[in-house]
Design a protein around this motif. Structure first.
Motif, PDB file in Angstrom:
ATOM      1  N   UNK A 115       0.791  -1.227  -0.157  1.00 21.21           N
ATOM      2  CA  UNK A 115       0.161  -0.065   0.092  1.00 21.21           C
ATOM      3  C   UNK A 115       0.854   1.023  -0.077  1.00 21.21           C
ATOM      4  N   UNK A 116       0.581   2.276  -0.670  1.00 19.33           N
ATOM      5  CA  UNK A 116       1.210   3.494  -1.015  1.00 19.33           C
ATOM      6  C   UNK A 116       1.492   4.306   0.288  1.00 19.33           C
ATOM      7  N   UNK A 117       0.103   4.231   1.159  1.00 20.72           N
ATOM      8  CA  UNK A 117       0.431   5.108   2.400  1.00 20.72           C
ATOM      9  C   UNK A 117       0.527   4.504   3.610  1.00 20.72           C
ATOM     10  N   UNK A 118       1.172   4.892   4.482  1.00 22.45           N
ATOM     11  CA  UNK A 118       1.147   4.603   5.841  1.00 22.45           C
ATOM     12  C   UNK A 118       2.233   3.283   6.387  1.00 22.45           C
ATOM     13  N   UNK A 119       2.642   2.710   5.204  1.00 27.27           N
ATOM     14  CA  UNK A 119       3.642   1.841   5.432  1.00 27.27           C
ATOM     15  C   UNK A 119       4.985   2.038   5.432  1.00 27.27           C
ATOM     16  N   UNK A 120       5.723   1.956   6.740  1.00 25.11           N
ATOM     17  CA  UNK A 120       6.794   2.503   6.797  1.00 25.11           C
ATOM     18  C   UNK A 120       7.893   1.421   5.938  1.00 25.11           C
ATOM     19  N   UNK A 121       9.118   1.967   5.265  1.00 27.88           N
ATOM     20  CA  UNK A 121      10.118   1.284   4.935  1.00 27.88           C
ATOM     21  C   UNK A 121      10.498  -0.027   5.521  1.00 27.88           C
ATOM     22  N   UNK A 122      10.589   0.323   6.839  1.00 26.70           N
ATOM     23  CA  UNK A 122      11.091  -1.002   7.716  1.00 26.70           C
ATOM     24  C   UNK A 122      10.054  -2.139   7.645  1.00 26.70           C
ATOM     25  N   UNK A 123       8.946  -1.970   7.358  1.00 20.35           N
ATOM     26  CA  UNK A 123       7.727  -2.982   7.461  1.00 20.35           C
ATOM     27  C   UNK A 123       7.947  -3.890   6.277  1.00 20.35           C
ATOM     28  N   UNK A 124       8.005  -2.832   5.208  1.00 15.88           N
ATOM     29  CA  UNK A 124       8.049  -3.638   3.756  1.00 15.88           C
ATOM     30  C   UNK A 124       9.667  -4.527   3.514  1.00 15.88           C
ATOM     31  N   UNK A 125      10.444  -3.939   4.356  1.00 14.55           N
ATOM     32  CA  UNK A 125      11.781  -4.622   4.088  1.00 14.55           C
ATOM     33  C   UNK A 125      11.780  -5.887   4.884  1.00 14.55           C
ATOM     34  N   UNK A 126      11.161  -5.715   6.277  1.00 12.16           N
ATOM     35  CA  UNK A 126      10.952  -6.756   7.293  1.00 12.16           C
ATOM     36  C   UNK A 126      10.153  -8.011   6.708  1.00 12.16           C
TER      37      UNK A 126
END
Ligand SMILES: Nc1ncnc2c1ncn2[C@@H]1O[C@H](COP(=O)(O)OP(=O)(O)OP(=O)(O)O)[C@@H](O)[C@H]1O
Ligand SMILES: [Mg+2]
Length: 213
Positions: A115-126
Motif C-alpha cells: 500500500x502506498x500510504x502509511x507503510x514504513x520502509x522497515x515494514x516492507x523490508x522486514x
C-alpha cells in the motif's frame, strides 16, 4: 482526404518484418554473441541455488551492448528452473528511492505492490526478508542503470540494505548485480558498503560489425 488518412492508419505496407523489435521492452528470441557474459552471470548465481549466496557483480558496457537483455534472459532462466533463488529486476532510472526500490522487490515476491500510504520502509523490508527466510530462498537484485542511484545519493544506503540484511535477519542470503552503461563511471562507495560489495566485473564489449550483421 479522410480516405487518405485512413489509408495511412490502416495500410499494410511496411519495411519491417517485426516492428515490435524496436520496443524498449522487446526481448529477442535469438540472443547471440554473449555466451561468455551469460556464463559469467550464471556462475555468480549458481552458489545461491546450492544454499549459498549470490556472487555480487558489476555489469559494465556501452549503451546497447545487451546488458539489460542478458539480465532478463538469465533471470527468466533461473526463475523457470528453481524455487531457491528470487531474481528481482529494478530499473533505477524509474525507481530510485529506497522505498520505491524495495516496493519493486516486494511486488516481485508477493505479486502486488505494498500500500502506498502509511507503510514504513522497515515494514516492507522486514516482510521481504521474513518471507525469504521462511521459504529458504536467496535473493539477487539487479539494479539496472545504477548510476541514477549515485546521482540521487541513495546508492550506499540501498546497497547496504540489500547486502547487510543478514545482520538483522540471520540466514538471509542476498546479492546485487549492478548494471552501469557508462564505462567511465566511477562509483564511490562508503566503507561500510565496500567491505561487503566486492563485485565480480562482467564486461560487455561493443559488438563488432560482423556480430551486428
Ligand atoms: N546479442 C543480441 N542479439 C539480439 N538483440 C540484441 C543483442 N544485444 C542487444 N540486442 C537488442 O538491442 C537493444 C539494446 O539492448 P539492451 O537494452 O539489452 O542494451 P543495454 O546494454 O542494456 O543498453 P543501455 O546501456 O542503453 O541500457 C535491445 O532491443 C536488445 O534486444
Ligand atoms: Mg539497459
Amino acid at each position: 482526404m479522410s480516405g487518405h488518412v485512413e489509408d495511412i492508419l490502416m495500410g499494410e505496407e511496411t519495411l519491417f518484418k517485426n516492428i515490435a523489435a524496436f520496443n524498449p521492452d522487446y526481448i529477442p528470441e535469438n540472443y547471440l554473441h554473449r555466451e561468455s557474459q551469460m556464463e559469467a552471470l550464471a556462475l555468480c548465481l549458481r552458489p545461491a541455488l546450492k544454499g549459498g549466496k549470490p556472487v555480487n557483480s558489476v555489469v559494465m558496457g556501452s549503451p546497447a551492448t545487451g546488458k539489460t537483455t542478458a539480465i532478463h534472459k538469465i533471470f527468466e532462466m533461473v526463475e523457470g528452473r528453481s524455487e531457491k533463488l528470487v531474481c528481482a529486476y529494478v530499473n533505477c532510472q524509474l525507481y530510485n528511492t529506497r522505498f520505491n526500490i524495495f516496493s519493486q522487490i516486494y511486488q516481485h515476491i508477493f505479486g502486488h505492490i505494498p500500500p502506498e500510504t502509511g507503510v514504513p520502509f522497515s515494514r516492507i523490508y522486514g516482510e521481504i526478508m521474513k518471507k525469504l527466510a521462511q521459504e529458504g530462498k536467496a535473493l539477487v537484485v539487479a539494479l539496472d542503470d545504477i548510476n541514477h542511484l549515485f546521482y540521487s545519493k541513495n546508492a550506499n544506503q540501498i546497497l547496504y540494505d540489500i547486502l547487510r540484511a543478514h545482520e538483522v535477519f540471520p540466514g538471509a542470503r542476498t546479492g546485487v548485480f549492478a548494471i552501469i552503461s557508462d564505462i567511465e563511471f566511477r562509483y564511490m562507495l562508503d566503507k561500510n558498503v565496500s567491505s561487503v560489495f566486492i563485485p565480480q566485473e562482467i564486461v560487455f564489449d561493443p559488438y563488432t560489425f560482423q556480430e551486428i550483421k
